[in-house]
Motif scaffolding. Structure first.
Motif, PDB file in Angstrom:
ATOM      1  N   GLU A 131       0.825  -1.211   0.000  1.00  0.00           N
ATOM      2  CA  GLU A 131       0.000   0.000   0.000  1.00  0.00           C
ATOM      3  C   GLU A 131       0.857   1.258   0.000  1.00  0.00           C
ATOM      4  O   GLU A 131       0.504   2.264  -0.629  1.00  0.00           O
ATOM      5  CB  GLU A 131      -0.928  -0.010   1.209  1.00  0.00           C
ATOM      6  CG  GLU A 131      -2.127  -0.930   1.047  1.00  0.00           C
ATOM      7  CD  GLU A 131      -2.988  -0.531  -0.132  1.00  0.00           C
ATOM      8  OE1 GLU A 131      -3.658   0.519  -0.067  1.00  0.00           O
ATOM      9  OE2 GLU A 131      -2.983  -1.261  -1.141  1.00  0.00           O
ATOM     10  N   VAL A 132       1.994   1.221   0.696  1.00  0.00           N
ATOM     11  CA  VAL A 132       2.904   2.369   0.675  1.00  0.00           C
ATOM     12  C   VAL A 132       3.409   2.618  -0.745  1.00  0.00           C
ATOM     13  O   VAL A 132       3.459   3.768  -1.210  1.00  0.00           O
ATOM     14  CB  VAL A 132       4.093   2.126   1.635  1.00  0.00           C
ATOM     15  CG1 VAL A 132       5.198   3.159   1.405  1.00  0.00           C
ATOM     16  CG2 VAL A 132       3.629   2.195   3.085  1.00  0.00           C
ATOM     17  N   ARG A 134       1.895   1.859  -3.545  1.00  0.00           N
ATOM     18  CA  ARG A 134       0.806   2.394  -4.357  1.00  0.00           C
ATOM     19  C   ARG A 134       0.566   3.868  -4.049  1.00  0.00           C
ATOM     20  O   ARG A 134       0.348   4.688  -4.965  1.00  0.00           O
ATOM     21  CB  ARG A 134      -0.473   1.592  -4.111  1.00  0.00           C
ATOM     22  CG  ARG A 134      -1.640   2.004  -5.000  1.00  0.00           C
ATOM     23  CD  ARG A 134      -2.897   1.238  -4.636  1.00  0.00           C
ATOM     24  NE  ARG A 134      -3.359   1.557  -3.300  1.00  0.00           N
ATOM     25  CZ  ARG A 134      -4.075   2.632  -2.985  1.00  0.00           C
ATOM     26  NH1 ARG A 134      -4.410   3.510  -3.929  1.00  0.00           N
ATOM     27  NH2 ARG A 134      -4.468   2.840  -1.741  1.00  0.00           N
ATOM     28  N   LEU A 135       0.624   4.235  -2.771  1.00  0.00           N
ATOM     29  CA  LEU A 135       0.403   5.625  -2.390  1.00  0.00           C
ATOM     30  C   LEU A 135       1.524   6.536  -2.890  1.00  0.00           C
ATOM     31  O   LEU A 135       1.274   7.680  -3.295  1.00  0.00           O
ATOM     32  CB  LEU A 135       0.267   5.738  -0.869  1.00  0.00           C
ATOM     33  CG  LEU A 135      -1.003   5.120  -0.273  1.00  0.00           C
ATOM     34  CD1 LEU A 135      -0.948   5.144   1.239  1.00  0.00           C
ATOM     35  CD2 LEU A 135      -2.245   5.858  -0.775  1.00  0.00           C
ATOM     36  N   THR A 138       0.936   7.120  -6.440  1.00  0.00           N
ATOM     37  CA  THR A 138      -0.231   7.981  -6.630  1.00  0.00           C
ATOM     38  C   THR A 138       0.087   9.449  -6.367  1.00  0.00           C
ATOM     39  O   THR A 138      -0.404  10.345  -7.075  1.00  0.00           O
ATOM     40  CB  THR A 138      -1.383   7.531  -5.706  1.00  0.00           C
ATOM     41  OG1 THR A 138      -1.728   6.171  -6.010  1.00  0.00           O
ATOM     42  CG2 THR A 138      -2.617   8.404  -5.901  1.00  0.00           C
ATOM     43  N   ASN A 139       0.916   9.711  -5.364  1.00  0.00           N
ATOM     44  CA  ASN A 139       1.158  11.092  -4.941  1.00  0.00           C
ATOM     45  C   ASN A 139       2.432  11.706  -5.517  1.00  0.00           C
ATOM     46  O   ASN A 139       2.608  12.926  -5.430  1.00  0.00           O
ATOM     47  CB  ASN A 139       1.220  11.155  -3.405  1.00  0.00           C
ATOM     48  CG  ASN A 139      -0.112  10.831  -2.762  1.00  0.00           C
ATOM     49  OD1 ASN A 139      -1.046  11.614  -2.810  1.00  0.00           O
ATOM     50  ND2 ASN A 139      -0.212   9.653  -2.181  1.00  0.00           N
ATOM     51  N   THR A 248      -2.924  -2.653  -7.042  1.00  0.00           N
ATOM     52  CA  THR A 248      -3.555  -2.573  -5.727  1.00  0.00           C
ATOM     53  C   THR A 248      -3.386  -3.888  -4.967  1.00  0.00           C
ATOM     54  O   THR A 248      -2.924  -4.890  -5.525  1.00  0.00           O
ATOM     55  CB  THR A 248      -5.047  -2.252  -5.863  1.00  0.00           C
ATOM     56  OG1 THR A 248      -5.695  -3.328  -6.561  1.00  0.00           O
ATOM     57  CG2 THR A 248      -5.249  -0.956  -6.642  1.00  0.00           C
TER      58      THR A 248
END
Length: 334
Positions: A131-132, A134-135, A138-139, A248
């Motif tokens: 998840e890190v 993916r984030l 994303t950012n 994801t």
């Protein structure tokens, strides 16, 4: 008695070789037989997931580490290769190798702090790592364009010939998948693979005979990460577009479902699980909203009625036991 046993053994081996040869011939000739590009896409998806499932099975089935962040290695390969090609004009094949090396190092850095974790704790940590990743993708909009993704990924070339058609990508995916399968077969039959299985069964007993769990767990993570990265590089150039939504946690759960369905520490099982859970959602596309329910129900049913999977390691143990009891293996007297 012994002659009949050896004859039956040779007959079984010959039958396996004939079946494998027939399957390989079919896969090579499939683009000439199948003209539907959508079906070829399903074949390519099967190749991708077979390689990914084998790489994850190395971590879960062979070394006994329950990872739920494997999709991040897949995504790393895709993003690193894409960024190197688009920002530096680097050749796909050089980016292909560099991304695998970088992902292998990151896999080792993830594994080292988690070597003492087991079961659910390791699963939570690896899930969080995924998840890190993916984030961050994303950012980090300045580099990755965030949720908009990276379109227009350039196609590779082989000996100066560009690879851009569905059939060309089919053969490229087939070659990558076959190389991964052959590598896993050699690893499975080597002392390294058997040492990992011994460590998985009882790491304390394995350590007492010189098999150090830390070493093998680390190598399992690194090798699994490298294979997933290579597959991610191929995925990026095949699709031509990547975004954080492609990597994801559901991707990791899907891979875990394939491993569990096929069988832990089993190469044929990984192939079966990947093919079934790739083809089945396509066949039931009208029920795509319930795909995760299908995966969850499949895993529950497998745990209840066939916990070793469709083609689990119990088949290998049973075959070896038969050989020993029937005199197929001669033990030297000490």
């Amino acid at each position: 008695m012994m002659s009949d046993l050896h004859f039956n053994k040779r007959k079984i081996q010959l039958t396996k070789k004939i079946i494998l040869t027939a399957v390989l011939i079919f896969l090579v000739l499939a683009p000439e037989i199948i003209t539907n590009l959508y079906i070829l896409h399903i074949f390519i998806s099967c190749f991708i997931y077979i390689a990914l499932t084998l790489s994850l099975n190395l971590i879960i089935g062979w070394s006994g580490q329950f990872s739920l962040g494997h999709v991040c290695f897949f995504g790393m390969g895709a993003y690193i290769t894409t960024l190197l090609m688009m920002n530096t004009g680097m050749s796909f094949w050089i980016a292909f190798i560099l991304s695998a090396g970088c992902t292998g190092i990151l896999g080792a850095l993830l594994c080292i702090p988690t070597l003492k974790l087991r079961g659910d704790y390791l699963a939570v940590v690896t899930l969080g790592f995924g998840e890190v990743f993916r984030l961050v993708m994303t950012n980090w909009t300045r580099v990755t364009r965030g949720p908009m993704g990276l379109p227009g990924i350039p196609s590779p070339s082989v000996f100066g010939f560009p690879v851009h058609s569905r059939i060309q990508f089919y053969y490229m995916g087939l070659i990558i998948m076959l190389l991964v399968v052959v590598f896993m077969i050699r690893l499975n039959n080597s002392g390294f693979g058997l040492s990992m299985l011994a460590m998985n069964d009882d790491d304390i007993a394995a350590a007492s005979v010189g098999i150090y769990p830390v070493k093998f767990k680390l190598w399992a993570f690194v090798i699994g990460a490298v294979i997933a990265s290579l597959v991610g590089s191929f995925y990026a150039i095949y699709i031509g577009f990547i975004s954080p939504s492609s990597f994801t946690y559901q991707g990791s759960i899907t891979m875990c479902a394939m491993v569990v369905l096929g069988g832990m520490a089993s190469i044929p099982g990984s192939v079966c699980g990947a093919v079934i859970l790739t083809v089945l959602p396509e066949a039931l596309r009208a029920f795509s909203d319930y795909r995760m329910v299908l995966y969850g129900a499949t895993m529950i049913l497998m745990m209840l009625f066939k916990p070793m999977g469709i083609w689990g390691i119990d088949r290998r143990i049973r075959n070896e036991y038969k050989l020993k009891t029937q005199g197929g293996i001669k033990w030297k007297q000490s």
